[in-house]
Structure formats: C-alpha cells, structure tokens
Design a protein around this motif. Sequence first.
Motif, PDB file in Angstrom:
ATOM      1  N   GLN A  86     134.633   8.899  28.228  1.00 21.55           N
ATOM      2  CA  GLN A  86     133.954   8.550  26.988  1.00 21.55           C
ATOM      3  C   GLN A  86     134.680   7.446  26.227  1.00 21.55           C
ATOM      4  O   GLN A  86     134.058   6.682  25.492  1.00 21.55           O
ATOM      5  CB  GLN A  86     133.810   9.787  26.100  1.00 21.55           C
ATOM      6  N   SER A  87     135.999   7.363  26.404  1.00 18.82           N
ATOM      7  CA  SER A  87     136.775   6.356  25.672  1.00 18.82           C
ATOM      8  C   SER A  87     137.009   5.078  26.459  1.00 18.82           C
ATOM      9  O   SER A  87     137.187   4.017  25.867  1.00 18.82           O
ATOM     10  CB  SER A  87     138.135   6.941  25.259  1.00 18.82           C
ATOM     11  N   ALA A  88     137.052   5.154  27.783  1.00 15.86           N
ATOM     12  CA  ALA A  88     137.424   3.983  28.580  1.00 15.86           C
ATOM     13  C   ALA A  88     136.441   3.670  29.690  1.00 15.86           C
ATOM     14  O   ALA A  88     136.735   2.850  30.561  1.00 15.86           O
ATOM     15  CB  ALA A  88     138.830   4.172  29.164  1.00 15.86           C
ATOM     16  N   GLY A  89     135.271   4.316  29.697  1.00 12.78           N
ATOM     17  CA  GLY A  89     134.249   3.953  30.659  1.00 12.78           C
ATOM     18  C   GLY A  89     134.381   4.641  32.000  1.00 12.78           C
ATOM     19  O   GLY A  89     135.301   5.425  32.254  1.00 12.78           O
ATOM     20  N   ASN A  90     133.447   4.319  32.878  1.00  7.36           N
ATOM     21  CA  ASN A  90     133.358   4.971  34.193  1.00  7.36           C
ATOM     22  C   ASN A  90     133.844   4.025  35.283  1.00  7.36           C
ATOM     23  O   ASN A  90     133.131   3.694  36.217  1.00  7.36           O
ATOM     24  CB  ASN A  90     131.907   5.404  34.461  1.00  7.36           C
ATOM     25  N   GLN A  96     133.219   9.141  40.154  1.00  8.16           N
ATOM     26  CA  GLN A  96     133.224  10.126  41.230  1.00  8.16           C
ATOM     27  C   GLN A  96     132.062   9.873  42.188  1.00  8.16           C
ATOM     28  O   GLN A  96     131.138   9.124  41.887  1.00  8.16           O
ATOM     29  CB  GLN A  96     133.122  11.543  40.665  1.00  8.16           C
ATOM     30  N   ASP A  97     132.172  10.517  43.348  1.00  8.39           N
ATOM     31  CA  ASP A  97     131.085  10.568  44.321  1.00  8.39           C
ATOM     32  C   ASP A  97     130.586   9.169  44.694  1.00  8.39           C
ATOM     33  O   ASP A  97     131.384   8.293  44.977  1.00  8.39           O
ATOM     34  CB  ASP A  97     129.952  11.458  43.793  1.00  8.39           C
ATOM     35  N   ALA A  98     129.268   8.960  44.673  1.00  4.75           N
ATOM     36  CA  ALA A  98     128.717   7.683  45.139  1.00  4.75           C
ATOM     37  C   ALA A  98     129.189   6.522  44.269  1.00  4.75           C
ATOM     38  O   ALA A  98     129.435   5.426  44.778  1.00  4.75           O
ATOM     39  CB  ALA A  98     127.185   7.753  45.153  1.00  4.75           C
ATOM     40  N   ASP A  99     129.312   6.754  42.946  1.00  6.50           N
ATOM     41  CA  ASP A  99     129.799   5.690  42.062  1.00  6.50           C
ATOM     42  C   ASP A  99     131.191   5.242  42.471  1.00  6.50           C
ATOM     43  O   ASP A  99     131.486   4.045  42.549  1.00  6.50           O
ATOM     44  CB  ASP A  99     129.849   6.178  40.603  1.00  6.50           C
ATOM     45  N   TYR A 100     132.053   6.211  42.711  1.00  3.86           N
ATOM     46  CA  TYR A 100     133.434   5.877  43.080  1.00  3.86           C
ATOM     47  C   TYR A 100     133.481   5.142  44.420  1.00  3.86           C
ATOM     48  O   TYR A 100     134.169   4.125  44.556  1.00  3.86           O
ATOM     49  CB  TYR A 100     134.287   7.143  43.148  1.00  3.86           C
ATOM     50  N   LEU A 101     132.769   5.656  45.418  1.00  2.04           N
ATOM     51  CA  LEU A 101     132.821   5.047  46.750  1.00  2.04           C
ATOM     52  C   LEU A 101     132.290   3.610  46.706  1.00  2.04           C
ATOM     53  O   LEU A 101     132.870   2.710  47.334  1.00  2.04           O
ATOM     54  CB  LEU A 101     132.009   5.882  47.736  1.00  2.04           C
ATOM     55  N   ARG A 102     131.218   3.395  45.956  1.00  8.56           N
ATOM     56  CA  ARG A 102     130.674   2.042  45.840  1.00  8.56           C
ATOM     57  C   ARG A 102     131.673   1.113  45.153  1.00  8.56           C
ATOM     58  O   ARG A 102     131.920  -0.002  45.619  1.00  8.56           O
ATOM     59  CB  ARG A 102     129.357   2.088  45.057  1.00  8.56           C
ATOM     60  N   GLN A 103     132.240   1.553  44.046  1.00 12.20           N
ATOM     61  CA  GLN A 103     133.207   0.720  43.343  1.00 12.20           C
ATOM     62  C   GLN A 103     134.429   0.429  44.217  1.00 12.20           C
ATOM     63  O   GLN A 103     134.918  -0.694  44.260  1.00 12.20           O
ATOM     64  CB  GLN A 103     133.652   1.407  42.050  1.00 12.20           C
ATOM     65  N   ARG A 104     134.894   1.431  44.912  1.00 10.49           N
ATOM     66  CA  ARG A 104     136.080   1.245  45.752  1.00 10.49           C
ATOM     67  C   ARG A 104     135.797   0.241  46.867  1.00 10.49           C
ATOM     68  O   ARG A 104     136.643  -0.611  47.164  1.00 10.49           O
ATOM     69  CB  ARG A 104     136.540   2.581  46.340  1.00 10.49           C
ATOM     70  N   ARG A 105     134.622   0.328  47.486  1.00  9.86           N
ATOM     71  CA  ARG A 105     134.295  -0.613  48.556  1.00  9.86           C
ATOM     72  C   ARG A 105     134.221  -2.042  48.031  1.00  9.86           C
ATOM     73  O   ARG A 105     134.625  -2.987  48.710  1.00  9.86           O
ATOM     74  CB  ARG A 105     132.970  -0.224  49.225  1.00  9.86           C
ATOM     75  N   LEU A 106     133.681  -2.209  46.819  1.00  8.65           N
ATOM     76  CA  LEU A 106     133.577  -3.556  46.255  1.00  8.65           C
ATOM     77  C   LEU A 106     134.941  -4.124  45.871  1.00  8.65           C
ATOM     78  O   LEU A 106     135.186  -5.328  45.998  1.00  8.65           O
ATOM     79  CB  LEU A 106     132.669  -3.535  45.019  1.00  8.65           C
ATOM     80  N   GLY A 257     125.624  -4.100  46.558  1.00  7.16           N
ATOM     81  CA  GLY A 257     125.239  -5.003  45.488  1.00  7.16           C
ATOM     82  C   GLY A 257     126.457  -5.610  44.825  1.00  7.16           C
ATOM     83  O   GLY A 257     127.426  -5.984  45.496  1.00  7.16           O
ATOM     84  N   SER A 258     126.449  -5.695  43.510  1.00  7.97           N
ATOM     85  CA  SER A 258     127.589  -6.234  42.766  1.00  7.97           C
ATOM     86  C   SER A 258     127.771  -5.413  41.499  1.00  7.97           C
ATOM     87  O   SER A 258     126.963  -4.546  41.169  1.00  7.97           O
ATOM     88  CB  SER A 258     127.358  -7.707  42.429  1.00  7.97           C
ATOM     89  N   LEU A 259     128.841  -5.692  40.779  1.00  9.06           N
ATOM     90  CA  LEU A 259     129.121  -4.974  39.540  1.00  9.06           C
ATOM     91  C   LEU A 259     128.291  -5.564  38.406  1.00  9.06           C
ATOM     92  O   LEU A 259     128.298  -6.778  38.195  1.00  9.06           O
ATOM     93  CB  LEU A 259     130.608  -5.086  39.196  1.00  9.06           C
ATOM     94  N   ASP A 260     127.579  -4.702  37.665  1.00  6.67           N
ATOM     95  CA  ASP A 260     126.861  -5.210  36.502  1.00  6.67           C
ATOM     96  C   ASP A 260     127.848  -5.389  35.352  1.00  6.67           C
ATOM     97  O   ASP A 260     129.044  -5.113  35.471  1.00  6.67           O
ATOM     98  CB  ASP A 260     125.690  -4.302  36.126  1.00  6.67           C
ATOM     99  N   ALA A 261     127.343  -5.858  34.203  1.00  2.00           N
ATOM    100  CA  ALA A 261     128.236  -6.201  33.092  1.00  2.00           C
ATOM    101  C   ALA A 261     129.043  -5.003  32.616  1.00  2.00           C
ATOM    102  O   ALA A 261     130.251  -5.115  32.354  1.00  2.00           O
ATOM    103  CB  ALA A 261     127.420  -6.786  31.940  1.00  2.00           C
ATOM    104  N   ALA A 262     128.396  -3.833  32.492  1.00  3.25           N
ATOM    105  CA  ALA A 262     129.115  -2.640  32.024  1.00  3.25           C
ATOM    106  C   ALA A 262     130.160  -2.201  33.042  1.00  3.25           C
ATOM    107  O   ALA A 262     131.284  -1.830  32.681  1.00  3.25           O
ATOM    108  CB  ALA A 262     128.130  -1.508  31.744  1.00  3.25           C
ATOM    109  N   GLU A 263     129.798  -2.233  34.339  1.00  4.03           N
ATOM    110  CA  GLU A 263     130.755  -1.847  35.371  1.00  4.03           C
ATOM    111  C   GLU A 263     131.936  -2.804  35.412  1.00  4.03           C
ATOM    112  O   GLU A 263     133.089  -2.382  35.591  1.00  4.03           O
ATOM    113  CB  GLU A 263     130.064  -1.817  36.732  1.00  4.03           C
TER     114      GLU A 263
END
Length: 462
Positions: A86-90, A96-106, A257-263
């Motif tokens: 909540q303080s520093a984003g995702n 976690q899970d699919a979000d984490y794996l996608r971010q890690r691969r990128l 894909g790619s990271l959007d502005a929030a990511e």
Amino acid sequence: MAAITEIPGPKGLPLLGSALDLRRDSLEAFLRARRDHGDVVRLSAGPPGARTVLHCVFSAEGVQQILASQAANFRKDNRFYEELRQSAGNGLLTAQDADYLRQRRLIQPLFTKRQVDGYAGAVTLEADGTVERWRDAPDGVVDVVREMDRLALRTVSRILFGADVEAAVDVIHDNFPVVSEYVTRRGYSPVNPPRSWPLPSNRRAEAASRAVYAVCDRIIAERRAADATAEPASATTASAGDDLLSLLSRASSEQDGSLDAAELRDQVLVFLVAGHETTATSMAFALHLLARHPQAQKRAHEEADRLPSGRSPSAADLDELPYLSRVLKESMRLYPAAPVVGRRSVEATEVDGHLIPAGADVLVLPWVTHRHPDLWDDPERFDPDRFTPEREAARHRYAWFPFGGGPRACIGQHFSMLESVLALATLLRSYELEALDTEVPLTAGITLQATGPARVRLRARG
C-alpha cells in the motif's frame, strides 16, 4: 521421522504476551527465544482477541524449507507485505504469482553479470566523490551510517536516472524513513486504524509517499518525453538512455508485453529503496568493523593497494579483492540488512519436528541464524576468513542468507556485491579508519536500522 511436537515459546505477560519484549528490542527477543526454546519458537504479542502469533524458524534446514524447497507453501501474504504494497506499490519485492513471474522475466535481463558490470563506472564515480568530500570532514570525523546511506542512494539514483541524480536524492532521503517507520509499525501491530482516518501518523506517511511517488513520476514522464523526441542513434552517437530507467522502459517480450507507467514507477521505487538501504547497511558496517579491527583493516588496505594505480577500480578487479569480499560477507553475517523475513503458510507443514498451522505468520531470521552456535564458532566474533571458499563449501547453504533464497532470492545480489566491494576499495585506498563508536544501537524496520551513529576518524593515506 520424529514425532510432531507442540511448538514451544515464552509465556510472556498475561495480557500482552511478548509484546513489550518485542517493542523494547525485537532482535534480542528473537535471539533469546532461540536460546531458551530451540529452533522453532511460537511468540504471541498483544491482548487476547487481537493477538499476533509469530512462528519463528531459526535452523538452516528450516530456512531452506520455507524459502526454497517448499517456497510455494510460504507466501508474501502477511500483514507486513500488505502494508508495504500500500505504501510502495506492487513491484518486484511485493508482487506474487503471475504478476511476480512476469515482472521477473522482464527485469532479469537487466541484471545479468555483464549488464551489472557496466554499472561499475557509476559506483566509482560516486565513491570518488565521497573520497573528495571527506577531505573537508570537520575534525576528520564522519558517521559511516549516514555517509554510506548517502553514497548508496546517489549511486543507485545515478544508475537509475543517469544525469537526474539530484532530483531524486533529497526527496528519497527525507521521506522514505517516514514511510519505513509507518509500514513497520503497522506491519507488526495487532490492531491498526484505517489509513483513511485523519490521524497525524496517517497524514505524515501519506505525504511522504506522495512526495516519493511524485519525483519518480516526474522523472519518468520527462524521460519518456525526451525519448520520444530524441534523434535515432547512429554510429557516431550514443544510444539514448543507457540508464536503468530507460532500459526498464524498453523492456518487453511477446509473452509478457512491457511495463505500464504504474508498474514502471513501482519498479523504480523498489530499486531506489531496496537497492540503496540494504547496500548502505552492508557498506556502513563493513567500515565500522574494519575501523574496530586494525589487523583486518591492514589486510584490506594491502589488498586494495595492489590494484593498478592511476585509475578507479573496475568490475574486472573484483577477483583481485577476495579478502575485501570476505569482509563484506562477514559484515552481512553480523549485520544482515534484512534481519527478519516474513511469510504466511498456505497449508499446515512440519518444520524441524513441529507442525506450523495453515495461515500462520512465519518468520525466518538472518539475524539469529547467522549467530546460531551450531553453524558458527564463536558467532559474535568478527572473522572474515569464515568466508574462504573451503569454509563456505563446508557450510549449509542457508547458514548465511542475506539475499534470501529460493525463487524469491534478491535479483540485485551481484549488483550489491559489486557496488559494495568497489566502493569500499576506493575509500580504503585513500583513508585509514579509527572507530570512535564501538557499539551502534539497532532496530529492525523494513531493513536493519542504526538508531545512533557509527563515527570514525579519518586519516588520509599517502
């Protein structure tokens, strides 16, 4: 198989359990829990009906089970990580899970050894700046905690933002400690008021978070605007954006894909925070320990002096600095930047002969495991030679885990080692250090926090 036994732990006070002990000095409370009750300990804190129960695991085998071999059963679903999200984003630290794996691969391709070695110039540029600034230190005295925080923050900001270093440094330095204290307090408190309530603590934390977000958003927007109008690179011009922010902006794949502005902003925050506080802690306590141990400092000086003169150390010099690398590893043993690591169990699981229930808050603690007498002889003694290749190979993989382990191991561990060793070598080539503070008061926040100075007197070397 040993019979599954009830998890032992201190009785604590009738109404508050171990809350007062944890509030006074949580690091000492965890050490005492292992000494008195063994390698799996149950701690409860808070009043009946609103009590936090912590299941602490101290053995190397138990740590391996939680972080690696059964990592899927121990997730970042606890209150602390929710407060941090909540303080520093995702970002990569909290996803976690699919979000984490996608971010890690990128992001993983940006942290290969070859890529990280290219950041060495930014490290030594900032370390050289520290060398020069120290020449004007009043009475030749500096606080290495404050100085290494400044050096690490400037370094990671330069690597992230390139020329936009100054725009981020002061904002992060002034505001992130407010966020850190707020997240830590709420993460370990049995009961929290809603963040929306207009309490002074909520308002301060919200203002600090907005300030950190704003500086990241502004730099990202300016960079994207500049990239959109930049001339295409040619054989005679450097490609636009060699800093990490530009690389993150361009990271993409058909699968992810790619990271959007929030990511993108969330990743920048992760690297700014995790990439500077942890490394700053490691460097500060390496200098503190060397200042307290003149013979070890002499060996480190001799090794640094063997590097080619007339130029700054480079990534290629890391192999020529084995003793300084051992100093750093030993400082991370005694002062791990992440002293407490939390998870939440999905299913009931046996660990070291004890049954940890489903839905339990589980802690593994480098602070304690790194001092476990079954793993380390005379564990409070500073001895860099614990980390010779032979002695490392003979130890359990999870006797030492300052970078975590398993599928969630820190993506930046090679960068942290590169930055720390090269920066320390640069500083030690120019200065001898004499400790003025032999003990440094500590507390456990998001990272290990010094609550007092670690001052050293500098002596310029010829």
